[in-house]
Design a protein around this motif. Structure first.
Motif, short mmCIF file in Angstrom:
data_model
loop_
_atom_site.label_atom_id
_atom_site.label_comp_id
_atom_site.label_asym_id
_atom_site.label_seq_id
_atom_site.Cartn_x
_atom_site.Cartn_y
_atom_site.Cartn_z
N ARG A 22 -5.80 -5.29 6.25
CA ARG A 22 -5.96 -6.68 6.69
C ARG A 22 -7.31 -7.23 6.28
N PHE A 23 -8.28 -6.36 6.03
CA PHE A 23 -9.66 -6.77 5.77
C PHE A 23 -10.01 -6.71 4.29
N GLY A 24 -9.01 -6.40 3.45
CA GLY A 24 -9.26 -6.27 2.02
C GLY A 24 -8.39 -7.18 1.19
N LEU A 25 -8.62 -7.15 -0.09
CA LEU A 25 -7.86 -7.94 -1.05
C LEU A 25 -6.85 -7.05 -1.77
N SER A 26 -5.66 -7.55 -1.92
CA SER A 26 -4.61 -6.87 -2.70
C SER A 26 -4.32 -5.46 -2.20
N GLY A 27 -4.27 -5.30 -0.86
CA GLY A 27 -3.87 -4.02 -0.30
C GLY A 27 -4.95 -2.97 -0.24
N ALA A 28 -6.21 -3.36 -0.45
CA ALA A 28 -7.31 -2.38 -0.40
C ALA A 28 -7.55 -1.91 1.03
N PHE A 29 -8.26 -0.78 1.16
CA PHE A 29 -8.69 -0.18 2.43
C PHE A 29 -7.53 0.37 3.25
N GLY A 68 0.82 -1.21 0.00
CA GLY A 68 0.00 0.00 0.00
C GLY A 68 0.86 1.26 0.00
N HIS A 69 0.39 2.28 0.71
CA HIS A 69 1.07 3.58 0.74
C HIS A 69 2.01 3.61 1.96
N TRP A 70 3.13 2.93 1.80
CA TRP A 70 4.05 2.77 2.93
C TRP A 70 5.04 3.92 3.05
N PRO A 86 -8.61 10.34 6.79
CA PRO A 86 -8.69 11.35 5.74
C PRO A 86 -7.76 11.09 4.56
N GLY A 87 -6.97 10.04 4.63
CA GLY A 87 -6.08 9.70 3.53
C GLY A 87 -5.65 8.25 3.64
N ARG A 88 -4.99 7.76 2.62
CA ARG A 88 -4.56 6.36 2.58
C ARG A 88 -3.25 6.19 3.37
N VAL A 89 -3.39 6.23 4.67
CA VAL A 89 -2.20 6.22 5.54
C VAL A 89 -2.26 5.16 6.62
N ALA A 90 -3.18 4.21 6.51
CA ALA A 90 -3.30 3.19 7.55
C ALA A 90 -2.02 2.37 7.67
#
Length: 473
Positions: free
Chosen positions: A425-432, A16-18, A402-406
């Motif tokens: 952890r709850f999505g597919l292919s890095g979603a959420f 994801g957005h690491w 507010p952004g993709r920072v989880a």
């Protein structure tokens, strides 16, 4: 046994957005922390082989030195084993305490949504030890489960509006174990399994562990997308669909009567097997959920999973499957390859708990309702940027950031020994990557302390000039 190789693009999606460009933390360390988080979450399984340094650097658009330094750090920490010409393989540090989320010695765990045992658990086991005496003259092996427990579970379904006989019940070792057994019976490698998106992480793991391909149907702002569900079934021809209509994990929403009818009708029309997970069914706050989904269309092939874990205590490790007697008989044959039945003591304890549940479940629900309200108030006070809906039941909030920072938030918290339930952890292919699951199952004072501990981390991350530019859609 050879290691499974993880593709570079799959790994990029999981990461994801690491990156945190404005952070003082070196880029290689940010990458190492993000990879370590994936390992601790179980999304990078043991013995998985990572892509080569050159390939991974190209996929991540970073220098090879950055990748090399990150992997070297993980090797030194005991999370990777590398051999020349064979790449790097996921391992765990050689220590007495396996560094998983449950076992790591940390001050705070905000990733687990579960309650500790109440006094009724001790009472149940005390009773079970006494009741055990009459069973000691038997072998203790029973693939279907204790007859008295199956009768009691069947009666419970009847009282909820789903006529059920004892021969339509099988006792298993938890709902995930039940799902794995159903997958073993119905699917083969490469088969598609439709799931809500987001959905329960261990369900994704069970589906992928059966070498099947989970296919997500996005959940709208509220309710379920029945048109999307029907279209996905038509387009993918899955072997089955896995749903959690009762206080869905992680969103906490409850499927209404009309939607249950529509979903059951779609399943009957398409002849798609539905596996319905009712793990959270007892944890309602304002009103009990509608009847089980299997009650809405007798022509639909619906297999229902139940569990004692959330209703009573996770340490029981006991669940059950409700299906047609023919399906139960087939599952019993399939179970021969897995185990010989569930522990007698746990079955007797669960029997007592179900029979006495009216005496303690109302207080349990009231306690959870109060903790939910307190958690919501604390998040509104300390994290005003977070958006969430009040769950109708269950154990957690589904929080939109507010952004993709989880991933960044989770990796940063992990270095301080604080575990967060990142949305990925709850999505597919890095979603959420813009979501967190925030449990309210812990004591309110402990929860407040936990939220205050992560507040400085969030404040620092939120002050990043580039975070909103990169994160907001």
């Amino acid at each position: 046994m050879s290691s499974r190789r993880f593709g570079s693009q799959s790994l990029v999606r999981l990461l994801g957005h690491w990156q945190q460009p404005s952070s003082r933390t070196p880029l290689w360390r940010q990458l190492a922390d993000a990879l370590r988080l994936l390992i601790l979450d179980g999304r990078l399984a043991l013995d998985t082989r990572l892509p080569g340094e050159r390939e991974l650097a190209a996929a991540l658009t970073v220098s090879r030195t950055t990748v090399s330094s990150a992997l070297a750090h993980l090797r030194d920490a005991g999370y990777l084993e590398s051999r020349h010409g064979s790449g790097s393989r996921i391992i765990l540090p050689d220590s007495h305490a396996v560094p998983t989320r449950a076992a790591a010695s940390v001050a705070l765990d905000l990733s687990t949504a579960a309650l500790s045992a109440g006094p009724e658990i001790h009472q149940a086991y005390t009773h079970a030890l006494t009741a055990m005496t009459q069973h000691l003259s038997q072998t203790g092996y029973d693939q279907l489960g204790l007859p008295e427990l199956r009768e009691t579970i069947a009666a419970r379904y009847c009282s909820r509006g789903l006529p059920t006989r004892a021969d339509e019940i099988m006792v298993v070792n938890g709902a995930v174990s039940g799902l794995a057994l159903v997958l073993r019976m119905l699917t083969g490698p490469g088969d598609r399994v439709v799931v809500d998106h987001p959905t329960y992480p261990l369900a994704i793991a069970a589906i992928q562990g059966a070498s099947c391909r989970p296919v997500g149907v996005a959940l709208p702002e509220s309710g379920w997308d029945t048109d999307g569900f029907a279209a996905t079934l038509a387009q993918t021809a899955p072997r089955l669909a896995y749903l959690m209509p009762d206080f869905h994990n992680p969103t906490g929403r409850c499927m209404d009567v009309a939607t249950r009818q529509t979903i059951a009708d779609i399943a009957a029309q398409t002849r798609t097997t539905l596996v319905v997970d009712e793990t959270m069914v007892d944890l309602w706050f304002d009103a009990p959920p509608p009847p089980p989904l299997a009650a809405f269309n007798p022509q639909a092939n619906i297999i229902t999973l139940g569990s004692a874990g959330k209703s009573f205590w996770g340490g029981l490790r006991l669940g059950w499957i409700r299906a047609s007697s023919r399906t139960i008989a087939t599952l019993a044959q399939t179970r021969d390859t897995l185990d010989l039945g569930s522990p007698m003591l746990e079955q007797l304890a669960t029997l007592w708990l179900i029979e006495h549940s009216d005496a303690f479940l109302p207080a349990r629900r009231q306690m959870l309702s109060e903790r939910r309200d307190r958690c919501g108030a604390l998040m509104r006070e300390h994290f005003p940027e977070w958006r969430f809906h009040e769950p109708q039941g269950g154990l957690s909030y589904w929080v939109e950031l507010p952004g993709r920072v989880a991933t960044q938030f989770g990796a940063r918290a992990e270095t301080l020994g604080i575990h967060l339930g990142t949305g990925t952890r709850f999505g597919l292919s890095g979603a959420f990557d813009r979501y967190l699951r925030m449990p309210f199952s812990m004591d309110s004072a402990e929860l407040e302390n936990a939220l205050l501990r992560i507040k400085p981390l969030w404040t620092t991350l939120n002050k990043s000039d580039s975070f909103l530019k990169r994160g907001v859609i």
